[in-house]
Design a protein around this motif. Structure first.
Motif, PDB file in Angstrom:
ATOM      1  N   ALA A 125      38.704 -30.740 -19.562  1.00 45.89           N
ATOM      2  CA  ALA A 125      38.224 -30.962 -20.926  1.00 45.89           C
ATOM      3  C   ALA A 125      37.744 -32.387 -21.151  1.00 45.89           C
ATOM      4  CB  ALA A 125      39.360 -30.675 -21.906  1.00 45.89           C
ATOM      5  N   SER A 126      36.772 -32.531 -22.079  1.00 47.21           N
ATOM      6  CA  SER A 126      36.382 -33.866 -22.540  1.00 47.21           C
ATOM      7  C   SER A 126      36.725 -33.976 -24.017  1.00 47.21           C
ATOM      8  CB  SER A 126      34.889 -34.148 -22.378  1.00 47.21           C
ATOM      9  OG  SER A 126      34.203 -33.114 -21.820  1.00 47.21           O
ATOM     10  N   ASP A 132      34.355 -30.166 -28.524  1.00 44.67           N
ATOM     11  CA  ASP A 132      35.346 -30.506 -27.481  1.00 44.67           C
ATOM     12  C   ASP A 132      36.752 -30.458 -28.062  1.00 44.67           C
ATOM     13  OD1 ASP A 132      33.338 -31.115 -25.644  1.00 44.67           O
ATOM     14  OD2 ASP A 132      33.444 -33.285 -25.995  1.00 44.67           O
TER      15      ASP A 132
END
Ligand code: FAD
Length: 408
Positions: A125-126, A132
């Motif tokens: 994940a970012s 996000d």
């Protein structure tokens, strides 16, 4: 000037549009933003929003009605594709082409991708966009063990939130310490120690070699061969400025879009500001800088709006920044890069102290944790160029307030 087109509906682009109206600009303002929905603030994405303490309305930059009220033509979900400088036109992804009298590039930055096999796995994940954050939140309820790549602000803010939710956290950092690019040694060690006390584990001088898993992350292999089991990998290894549009149009670029002290690019009809602008800054002793901060985006937008409405203004604000991690509120004033000494004011053990960073006798920056008065005083000192010696900064008997008044 009849039409100003702004690319990027983030903090800088939206503030520029609003400030143009504040400054009396009566022409058309079009803001083209690639992300869908109403413009929002990014800082809460790794703090209050991630903790579930802020909702989808609270995170908006401005009330949706404001755009119509101020006659700001917001084109959300539309990407600017190409700039035709000779005809002063901007090509959009929806097929439209907009003529402009002045073009403002506020295209910001994007998450730097993790250069490791397996980075495309589910669970990597970012934390740059609202999308996000939503994806991360949906996952966090089921996560037991997280690896964080990068001990920068985003990585450590996430680590603090994850620990508060009982998730095991391992932070992997290429540098020898946390927040190495941003903070002095004493403040960096203080944050590392606090994160350790909250239960995070650190691996310095290490990088992610491989992300393992079938379909989804199961473990992260470090470059020393250690394998850390994880069902989430959060990548916070810095950003890349979105310069491609400017570059393709032949504007001067480097680690950002190159602008002068009036935020004008190498084409006088085009300006750049915010996270994407590589600008000269009188508070920097290391040359032009690209700052990633709300203050910089907002102050540059105000300065540019004044200039575009005939009140030429140099961008001259003291850089400042904040970060919330657990019960710690860090505030930074000035730019510490290039400092050769750092003195403490107050006792780190008390959880409230400041670090004053100097180059010779010149104050460059002040980093404060839970000491807002020091931060405010340092901002005023830096803005006015008031002299303070390292000895005075370190001496709590010297009241900064009195010091300011005496020299104002
Ligand atoms: C999780 C997180 C936490 C943060 N915390 C803090 C904090 O505590 N304190 C602080 O001071 N700062 C913080 N920041 C940094 C701060 O949010 C940024 O400095 C600020 O948002 C920069 O604003 P900007 O408008 O320059 O760029 P951005 O916010 O990046 O906005 C640029 C916009 O332009 C759009 N865009 C790009 N290219 C195009 C194109 N070709 N066409 C159309 N649209 C385009 C992008 O999609 C984006 O929406 C944080 C950032 C993040 C991600």
């Amino acid at each position: 000037m009849e039409r100003i087109v702004i690319v990027g509906a983030g903090q800088a682009g939206v503030q520029c549009a609003i400030s143009l109206r504040d400054e009396g600009f009566a022409g058309q303002i079009v803001v083209v933003g690639e992300e869908p929905g109403w413009p929002y603030q990014r800082p809460p994405l790794s703090k209050a929003y991630l903790l579930g303490k802020m909702d989808d309305e609270g995170i908006l930059l401005r009330a949706p009605s404001l755009y119509a009220d101020l006659r700001i033509d917001l084109r959300a979900g539309v990407r600017a594709q190409a700039i035709e400088r000779s005809s002063q036109r901007l090509q959009l992804s929806d097929g439209d082409a907009l003529a402009y009298d002045h073009l403002v590039l506020a295209t910001g930055a994007r998450q730097r991708p993790l250069p490791a096999p397996g980075a495309e796995l589910d669970g990597v994940a970012s934390l740059r966009t609202l999308a996000d954050a939503k994806a991360l939140m949906a996952r966090m309820g089921h996560v037991r063990r997280a690896v964080v790549a990068g001990a920068g602000f985003i990585g450590l803010e996430f680590a603090a939130v994850a620990r508060a939710q009982g998730i095991e956290v391992t932070v992997v950092e290429l540098a020898e310490r946390a927040l190495a690019r941003a903070l002095s040694l004493p403040m960096s060690y203080f944050f590392e120690e606090r994160h350790r006390a909250w239960g995070s584990h650190f691996h310095f001088h290490r990088s992610v070699l491989d992300v393992r898993g079938v379909g989804a992350v199961e473990a992260v292999e470090l470059d020393d061969g250690e394998v850390v089991p994880a069902d989430l990998l959060v990548v916070g290894i810095g950003v890349l400025p979105n310069i491609e549009l400017a570059e393709a149009a032949g504007l001067a670029t480097g680690n950002g879009i190159v602008v002068d002290e009036r935020l004008t690019s190498s084409d006088p009809a085009i300006s750049a500001l915010g996270d994407v602008a590589l600008h000269p800054n009188r508070f920097s002793v290391t040359g032009p800088v690209r700052l990633e901060a709300v203050q910089n985006a907002v102050d540059q937008a105000r300065a540019l709006a004044a200039s575009l409405t005939g009140k030429p203004k140099l961008y001259d604000a003291v850089p400042w920044f904040w970060s919330d991690q657990g019960d710690l509120k860090l505030q930074m004033a000035g730019l510490a890069a290039g400092h050769d000494s750092a003195v403490l004011r107050g006792d780190p053990a008390s959880g409230a102290f400041s670090v004053f960073c100097f180059k010779g006798e010149r104050l460059l920056a002040c980093e404060s944790v839970n000491r807002p008065a020091d931060h405010m005083a340092a901002r005023r000192m830096l803005q006015a160029g008031l002299p303070i010696t390292p000895e005075q900064a370190a001496d709590e008997q010297v009241s900064l307030k009195t010091f300011l008044t005496a020299r104002a």
